[in-house]
Write an enzyme that holds these catalytic residues in place. Structure first.
Site, PDB file in Angstrom:
ATOM      1  N   ALA A 161       0.868  -1.188   0.000  1.00 48.20           N
ATOM      2  CA  ALA A 161       0.000   0.000   0.000  1.00 48.20           C
ATOM      3  C   ALA A 161       0.901   1.234   0.000  1.00 48.20           C
ATOM      4  O   ALA A 161       0.803   2.116   0.856  1.00 48.20           O
ATOM      5  CB  ALA A 161      -0.961  -0.009   1.185  1.00 48.20           C
ATOM      6  N   GLY A 199       6.287   8.174   0.946  1.00 50.06           N
ATOM      7  CA  GLY A 199       7.291   7.914   1.981  1.00 50.06           C
ATOM      8  C   GLY A 199       8.096   6.663   1.643  1.00 50.06           C
ATOM      9  O   GLY A 199       9.330   6.652   1.704  1.00 50.06           O
ATOM     10  N   HIS A 200       7.386   5.605   1.258  1.00 47.24           N
ATOM     11  CA  HIS A 200       8.075   4.370   0.858  1.00 47.24           C
ATOM     12  C   HIS A 200       8.952   4.630  -0.368  1.00 47.24           C
ATOM     13  O   HIS A 200      10.094   4.163  -0.448  1.00 47.24           O
ATOM     14  CB  HIS A 200       7.068   3.288   0.452  1.00 47.24           C
ATOM     15  CG  HIS A 200       6.181   2.794   1.550  1.00 47.24           C
ATOM     16  ND1 HIS A 200       4.838   3.033   1.570  1.00 47.24           N
ATOM     17  CD2 HIS A 200       6.448   2.040   2.652  1.00 47.24           C
ATOM     18  CE1 HIS A 200       4.294   2.447   2.623  1.00 47.24           C
ATOM     19  NE2 HIS A 200       5.248   1.847   3.303  1.00 47.24           N
ATOM     20  N   GLN A 220       3.682  -9.689  13.040  1.00 43.31           N
ATOM     21  CA  GLN A 220       3.866  -8.457  13.793  1.00 43.31           C
ATOM     22  C   GLN A 220       2.554  -7.772  14.161  1.00 43.31           C
ATOM     23  O   GLN A 220       2.560  -6.671  14.696  1.00 43.31           O
ATOM     24  CB  GLN A 220       4.787  -7.495  13.038  1.00 43.31           C
ATOM     25  CG  GLN A 220       4.202  -6.878  11.786  1.00 43.31           C
ATOM     26  CD  GLN A 220       5.268  -6.136  10.997  1.00 43.31           C
ATOM     27  OE1 GLN A 220       6.175  -6.718  10.421  1.00 43.31           O
ATOM     28  NE2 GLN A 220       5.178  -4.819  10.984  1.00 43.31           N
ATOM     29  N   GLN A 255      11.246   1.084  15.728  1.00 45.84           N
ATOM     30  CA  GLN A 255      11.577  -0.026  14.819  1.00 45.84           C
ATOM     31  C   GLN A 255      12.990   0.135  14.231  1.00 45.84           C
ATOM     32  O   GLN A 255      13.715  -0.841  14.069  1.00 45.84           O
ATOM     33  CB  GLN A 255      10.543  -0.080  13.688  1.00 45.84           C
ATOM     34  CG  GLN A 255      10.887  -1.058  12.585  1.00 45.84           C
ATOM     35  CD  GLN A 255       9.756  -1.204  11.575  1.00 45.84           C
ATOM     36  OE1 GLN A 255       8.832  -1.958  11.813  1.00 45.84           O
ATOM     37  NE2 GLN A 255       9.827  -0.491  10.471  1.00 45.84           N
ATOM     38  N   SER A 306       1.170   7.346   5.847  1.00 48.45           N
ATOM     39  CA  SER A 306       1.083   5.991   6.376  1.00 48.45           C
ATOM     40  C   SER A 306       0.067   5.223   5.540  1.00 48.45           C
ATOM     41  O   SER A 306      -0.948   5.791   5.109  1.00 48.45           O
ATOM     42  CB  SER A 306       0.610   6.040   7.838  1.00 48.45           C
ATOM     43  OG  SER A 306       0.141   4.765   8.237  1.00 48.45           O
TER      44      SER A 306
END
Ligand code: AMP
Length: 294
Positions: free
Chosen positions: A32, A36-37, A61, A161, A192
């Site tokens: 998705a 940012g990715h 997770q 993380q 996000s």
């Protein structure tokens, strides 16, 4: 761009690249994808011969079944986005593909095969999402083993993380972990994948996270160094109808502590987590560093 539906194919391709002496930049994702990715991929593109991305919604997770099931999935769209920013190989797979020896015939992952994360997993996300970082460490170690990257790219957005992954990489002896700045929408909301699930009413409410962080930074810039007072200011700002604040906390970014550090801070990262409607969001901001909200 090459697309692999099976991690084994990706493993062979990466091994061939390494045998030719090429450096590999790796970006693990749950798909998705947003800008940012893609910024992580662009950075990997600039710093390595080959760029590899994984797209896998890792069930290990997720504590809440609901969150896992509702997590947005779009491998087709993701593959197109990855190709557009110069990714060389994108791969995915099922839990059983990634862990053939650890997943039984009933599809269950053997809990004893979970990897224990390091000390950075204690506190905040580690407390609120029991088992989350074990799930992260387990999949990231497996992904690293498949790709054997020279460098791997992670977002500051998931600050705790990045620390857990850096501890893992130190333990394994590779790769170099590169932490990249958080990309935000123009109004400040950290990008996000979960933002897609915010309703039209909840989207503006989600701004309380970045607003709280900005308030902490303003106070820091006026000389406040007391973690309790900085956290209190964030809580004042984050109190809003329809938003359930889970934490507003301060940490020394270079010396992670499970609880709030005592006394005046020399360096600080402010971290928040909140539920906005049905969606849980996190964000953070380095108060003393160059990374900031404009
Ligand atoms: P995810 O798909 O959410 O697991 O994220 C994959 C990687 O992208 C992680 O290293 C995240 O920290 C990073 N990431 C997520 N959101 C952002 C963002 N807004 N800016 C930069 N990196 C991000």
């Amino acid at each position: 761009m090459i697309r692999c539906e099976r991690p084994d194919q990706a493993r062979a391709w990466c091994a061939a690249g390494r045998d030719e002496g090429r450096t590999i930049g790796f970006v693990p994702t749950m798909g998705a994808l947003h800008e940012g990715h893609l910024a992580l991929v662009a950075r990997a593109r600039a710093e390595n011969d080959l760029v590899v991305a994984s797209v896998f919604v890792n069930p290990l997770q997720f504590g809440e079944r609901d969150d896992f099931e509702r997590y947005p999935r779009d491998f087709e769209g993701d593959a197109r986005s990855l190709a557009s920013v110069g990714c060389d190989l994108a791969f995915t797979g099922t839990l059983a593909d990634f862990f053939p020896a650890e997943v039984g015939a009933d599809g269950r992952f053997e809990p004893r095969a979970l990897r224990a994360p390091g000390p950075a997993a204690r506190g905040l996300e580690g407390d609120l999402r029991p088992g989350h970082f074990a799930g992260v460490a387990t999949i990231v170690a497996r992904l690293f083993e498949i790709v054997r990257p020279t460098r791997s790219y992670f977002g500051h957005k998931d600050y705790q993380q990045t620390l857990v992954v850096a501890e893992l990489a130190r333990e394994l002896g590779y790769p170099e972990v590169v932490v990249c700045p958080t990309l935000r929408d123009p109004d400040g909301l950290a990008m996000s994948s979960r933002n897609r699930r915010l309703s039209a009413d909840d989207r503006p409410r989600a701004l309380v996270l970045s607003r709280a962080l900005r308030a902490a930074r303003d106070l820091w810039q006026r000389g406040e160094r007391d973690p309790a007072r900085l956290a209190e200011r964030m809580r004042e700002v984050a109190g809003d109808r329809g938003v359930e604040l889970e934490y507003a906390a301060l940490r020394d970014p270079e010396r992670w502590t499970p609880g709030e550090p005592r006394g005046p801070l020399e360096r600080a990262v402010a971290l928040v987590a909140a539920r906005v409607g049905p969606v849980r969001l996190i964000d953070n901001l380095r108060l003393d560093g160059p990374e900031g909200l404009s």
